[in-house]
Design a protein around this motif. Structure first.
Motif, PDB file in Angstrom:
ATOM      1  N   PRO A 143      30.614  39.870  13.294  1.00 25.82           N
ATOM      2  CA  PRO A 143      30.121  39.520  14.910  1.00 25.82           C
ATOM      3  C   PRO A 143      31.528  39.074  16.084  1.00 25.82           C
ATOM      4  O   PRO A 143      32.383  40.080  15.846  1.00 25.82           O
ATOM      5  CB  PRO A 143      30.482  37.706  14.413  1.00 25.82           C
ATOM      6  CG  PRO A 143      31.829  37.934  12.863  1.00 25.82           C
ATOM      7  CD  PRO A 143      31.490  39.296  12.369  1.00 25.82           C
ATOM      8  N   ASP A 144      30.808  39.415  17.138  1.00 24.82           N
ATOM      9  CA  ASP A 144      31.472  39.303  18.535  1.00 24.82           C
ATOM     10  C   ASP A 144      30.831  39.113  19.656  1.00 24.82           C
ATOM     11  O   ASP A 144      31.629  37.132  19.421  1.00 24.82           O
ATOM     12  CB  ASP A 144      30.925  41.483  18.668  1.00 24.82           C
ATOM     13  CG  ASP A 144      31.980  41.942  19.920  1.00 24.82           C
ATOM     14  OD1 ASP A 144      33.013  41.123  20.046  1.00 24.82           O
ATOM     15  OD2 ASP A 144      32.012  42.764  20.042  1.00 24.82           O
ATOM     16  N   THR A 147      30.243  21.125   7.434  1.00 28.94           N
ATOM     17  CA  THR A 147      29.483  21.101   6.209  1.00 28.94           C
ATOM     18  C   THR A 147      30.550  21.938   5.062  1.00 28.94           C
ATOM     19  O   THR A 147      30.010  21.859   4.109  1.00 28.94           O
ATOM     20  CB  THR A 147      28.330  22.674   6.492  1.00 28.94           C
ATOM     21  OG1 THR A 147      28.977  23.518   7.300  1.00 28.94           O
ATOM     22  CG2 THR A 147      27.453  21.766   7.633  1.00 28.94           C
ATOM     23  N   GLY A 148      31.943  21.391   5.125  1.00 26.73           N
ATOM     24  CA  GLY A 148      33.068  21.976   4.452  1.00 26.73           C
ATOM     25  C   GLY A 148      32.554  23.411   4.568  1.00 26.73           C
ATOM     26  O   GLY A 148      32.058  24.042   5.000  1.00 26.73           O
ATOM     27  N   GLY A 149      33.815  24.191   3.208  1.00 25.53           N
ATOM     28  CA  GLY A 149      34.160  25.265   3.522  1.00 25.53           C
ATOM     29  C   GLY A 149      35.213  25.710   4.709  1.00 25.53           C
ATOM     30  O   GLY A 149      35.379  25.047   4.830  1.00 25.53           O
ATOM     31  N   PHE A 150      36.142  27.145   4.665  1.00 18.20           N
ATOM     32  CA  PHE A 150      37.190  27.346   5.680  1.00 18.20           C
ATOM     33  C   PHE A 150      36.612  27.525   7.886  1.00 18.20           C
ATOM     34  O   PHE A 150      36.926  28.094   8.041  1.00 18.20           O
ATOM     35  CB  PHE A 150      38.079  27.879   5.113  1.00 18.20           C
ATOM     36  CG  PHE A 150      39.164  27.902   5.611  1.00 18.20           C
ATOM     37  CD1 PHE A 150      40.107  26.786   6.153  1.00 18.20           C
ATOM     38  CD2 PHE A 150      39.488  28.969   6.846  1.00 18.20           C
ATOM     39  CE1 PHE A 150      41.122  26.898   6.590  1.00 18.20           C
ATOM     40  CE2 PHE A 150      40.729  28.972   6.935  1.00 18.20           C
ATOM     41  CZ  PHE A 150      41.961  28.005   6.816  1.00 18.20           C
ATOM     42  N   SER A 209      36.218  41.148  11.432  1.00 14.03           N
ATOM     43  CA  SER A 209      36.106  41.812   9.654  1.00 14.03           C
ATOM     44  C   SER A 209      36.180  40.977   9.050  1.00 14.03           C
ATOM     45  O   SER A 209      36.356  41.143   8.080  1.00 14.03           O
ATOM     46  CB  SER A 209      37.514  42.692  10.011  1.00 14.03           C
ATOM     47  OG  SER A 209      37.958  44.067  11.112  1.00 14.03           O
ATOM     48  N   SER A 210      35.448  39.958   9.389  1.00 15.85           N
ATOM     49  CA  SER A 210      35.550  38.252   8.331  1.00 15.85           C
ATOM     50  C   SER A 210      34.243  38.258   7.621  1.00 15.85           C
ATOM     51  O   SER A 210      33.842  37.322   7.124  1.00 15.85           O
ATOM     52  CB  SER A 210      36.459  37.655   8.222  1.00 15.85           C
ATOM     53  OG  SER A 210      37.549  37.751   8.440  1.00 15.85           O
ATOM     54  N   GLN A 211      32.799  38.331   8.311  1.00 13.93           N
ATOM     55  CA  GLN A 211      31.928  38.211   8.674  1.00 13.93           C
ATOM     56  C   GLN A 211      31.654  36.441   8.921  1.00 13.93           C
ATOM     57  O   GLN A 211      31.084  35.900   9.007  1.00 13.93           O
ATOM     58  CB  GLN A 211      31.049  38.206   7.177  1.00 13.93           C
ATOM     59  CG  GLN A 211      31.398  40.330   7.341  1.00 13.93           C
ATOM     60  CD  GLN A 211      30.290  40.235   6.105  1.00 13.93           C
ATOM     61  OE1 GLN A 211      30.051  39.070   5.329  1.00 13.93           O
ATOM     62  NE2 GLN A 211      30.834  41.492   6.181  1.00 13.93           N
ATOM     63  N   LEU A 264      46.749  31.390  13.175  1.00 16.91           N
ATOM     64  CA  LEU A 264      45.905  31.997  12.190  1.00 16.91           C
ATOM     65  C   LEU A 264      45.106  31.785  12.568  1.00 16.91           C
ATOM     66  O   LEU A 264      44.239  31.073  11.891  1.00 16.91           O
ATOM     67  CB  LEU A 264      46.489  32.042  11.071  1.00 16.91           C
ATOM     68  CG  LEU A 264      47.977  32.929  10.581  1.00 16.91           C
ATOM     69  CD1 LEU A 264      48.710  33.241   9.405  1.00 16.91           C
ATOM     70  CD2 LEU A 264      48.002  34.358  11.601  1.00 16.91           C
ATOM     71  N   MET A 265      43.587  32.712  12.740  1.00 19.53           N
ATOM     72  CA  MET A 265      42.676  32.276  12.016  1.00 19.53           C
ATOM     73  C   MET A 265      41.976  33.699  10.875  1.00 19.53           C
ATOM     74  O   MET A 265      41.982  33.700  10.123  1.00 19.53           O
ATOM     75  CB  MET A 265      41.197  32.907  13.605  1.00 19.53           C
ATOM     76  CG  MET A 265      41.879  32.072  15.150  1.00 19.53           C
ATOM     77  SD  MET A 265      41.981  30.483  14.713  1.00 19.53           S
ATOM     78  CE  MET A 265      40.346  30.069  15.108  1.00 19.53           C
ATOM     79  N   GLY A 266      40.840  33.790  11.130  1.00 17.51           N
ATOM     80  CA  GLY A 266      39.965  35.042  10.117  1.00 17.51           C
ATOM     81  C   GLY A 266      40.622  36.419  10.629  1.00 17.51           C
ATOM     82  O   GLY A 266      41.654  36.289  11.173  1.00 17.51           O
ATOM     83  N   SER A 267      39.935  37.953  10.255  1.00 19.63           N
ATOM     84  CA  SER A 267      40.152  38.756  10.034  1.00 19.63           C
ATOM     85  C   SER A 267      39.527  39.769  11.474  1.00 19.63           C
ATOM     86  O   SER A 267      38.842  39.819  11.621  1.00 19.63           O
ATOM     87  CB  SER A 267      39.950  39.834   8.911  1.00 19.63           C
ATOM     88  OG  SER A 267      40.552  40.713   9.218  1.00 19.63           O
ATOM     89  N   ASN A 268      41.193  40.187  12.373  1.00 19.66           N
ATOM     90  CA  ASN A 268      41.075  40.784  13.488  1.00 19.66           C
ATOM     91  C   ASN A 268      39.202  39.717  14.386  1.00 19.66           C
ATOM     92  O   ASN A 268      38.690  39.768  14.946  1.00 19.66           O
ATOM     93  CB  ASN A 268      39.702  42.129  13.720  1.00 19.66           C
ATOM     94  CG  ASN A 268      40.377  43.111  12.647  1.00 19.66           C
ATOM     95  OD1 ASN A 268      40.098  43.403  12.118  1.00 19.66           O
ATOM     96  ND2 ASN A 268      41.615  42.954  13.167  1.00 19.66           N
TER      97      ASN A 268
END
Length: 388
Positions: A336-337, A325-328, A306-308, A283-287
């Motif tokens: 983004p494409d 740097t943290g976050g997911f 769709s996740s920016q 699983l990754m982000g959206s689309n």
């Protein structure tokens, strides 16, 4: 405002010694982004990380490719659908259009031969491929293929063209020789919505994304007989089950593994290219829409449309990871494409199709460095580096 500008300048200088290479005075590198809604190409100075200029090209520019042997990039202008399209030639030393080459209806993408002398353009509205002589800057041949060809790729050995026929649900394979125009060698059906192509570095195999379904087509490419192997024709080797709507294929530089962006499954699939085995899905982000593997074969950057966000997948660890740097994930612009690395690999450029900008990411710290404006509806990117 003056204080803020000075502070930004100090920040850039402070970062450069740690995260940016020192370039010789005669070195140039530019990133070129096609803007379908503005009929322009945005030119970014990679050395100084800034917008250099906007270049007017033809109507609805889409695909863009750099010549590996000369300082030129080529822009496919798709046109309005009722008239023929064209290819704009940009001289990267001048950053100006120096020629426009007419082709046929609804061209979208092109590829350039390894020796830099020929370009091949897929004309979606004409069911054909244009062959362009880049020395004389004119079309010299037109070859018929399947219905709505969207993409054409040249094999590294320059012996074959792989054409994906999106509405024809098929693949056309053309033979290329120095003494004759390309000839149709094989048609392989059964790939719904054929879109992207990945070709192994040794030109032995091609993988095709069947984006209207959930499979990847593995094709063993024709090889002539030699002292170690008998001759073999082009042949379908396997149909590999992946996620829904596989739209993009990201090949490791060493060719060992292939990563599939499954747009409607919010996942990537990993394929072992030597055995045609699907190693797993993650699983990754959206689309997820586009992937790019680092030059050291260790990390996959994935655009989540769709996740920016840009997601990270560790190839060695076999899992999605958090940025340093943290976050997911790395937060960028909207939609983004297309992705591209700078020549040194220290920067990743991500084209944000909806917000009309390019995110510049530092690969060492896996963090957003800045956002640079483009024209309307940016869609594709190509980089070119050279010395004057």
């Amino acid at each position: 405002m003056v204080f803020a500008a000075a502070l930004a300048g100090l920040f850039l200088i402070g970062c450069r010694s740690h995260d940016f290479p020192q370039y010789p005075a005669n070195y140039r590198e530019f990133a070129y982004v096609t803007n379908g809604g503005s009929d322009t190409v945005s030119v970014f100075d990679v050395v100084n990380i800034r917008l250099d200029r906007q270049i007017q090209v033809g109507q609805d520019p889409t695909g863009i490719t750099a010549n590996p042997k000369r300082n030129e990039v080529y822009v496919v202008n798709s046109g309005n659908g009722s008239s023929n399209g064209s290819v704009s030639v940009i001289d990267t030393e001048k950053n100006a259009v120096v020629a426009t080459i007419p082709v046929h209806r609804k061209p979208y993408f092109l590829d350039v031969s390894p020796d830099g002398h020929l370009a091949y353009v897929a004309n979606s509205g004409s069911n054909s491929v244009s062959v362009i002589d880049l020395d004389s800057r004119r079309e010299i041949e037109v070859v018929g293929v399947g219905e709505a060809p969207g993409l054409v790729r040249v094999t590294p050995d320059d012996r074959s063209l792989i054409v994906t026929n999106r509405l024809g649900n098929s693949i056309s394979i053309l033979e290329t020789t120095a003494s004759a125009p390309p000839q149709l060698r094989k048609v392989i059906p059964g790939c719904p919505g054929a879109t992207d192509v990945a070709i192994l570095p040794d030109s032995s195999k091609a993988f095709v994304a069947c984006s209207s379904g959930h499979q990847i087509m593995a094709i063993a490419l024709a090889q002539a007989a030699d002292s170690n192997h008998p001759s073999r024709p082009d042949q379908l080797e396997a149909m590999l089950d992946v996620g829904r709507s596989p739209v993009h294929l990201a090949l490791k530089p060493d060719g060992g593994e292939l990563f599939v962006s499954n747009f409607d499954s919010n996942s990537i699939s990993e394929i072992v290219t030597s055995t045609d085995d699907v190693g797993g899905s993650y699983l990754m982000g959206s689309n997820p829409v586009r992937g790019l593997v680092t030059p050291d074969n260790a990390l996959l950057f994935e655009s989540d449309f769709s996740s920016q966000d840009i997601s990270l997948y560790s190839i060695d660890d076999g899992k999605r990871i958090a940025p340093a740097t943290g976050g997911f994930s790395i937060h960028v612009g909207d939609g983004p494409d297309a992705l591209a690395f700078s020549s040194t690999g220290n920067l990743l450029f991500a084209v944000d199709a909806r917000s009309g900008d390019v995110a510049v990411i530092r690969t060492s710290s896996q963090s957003l460095f800045t956002l640079l404006p483009t024209g309307r509806q940016p869609n594709a990117i190509a980089l070119k580096s050279f010395r004057l």
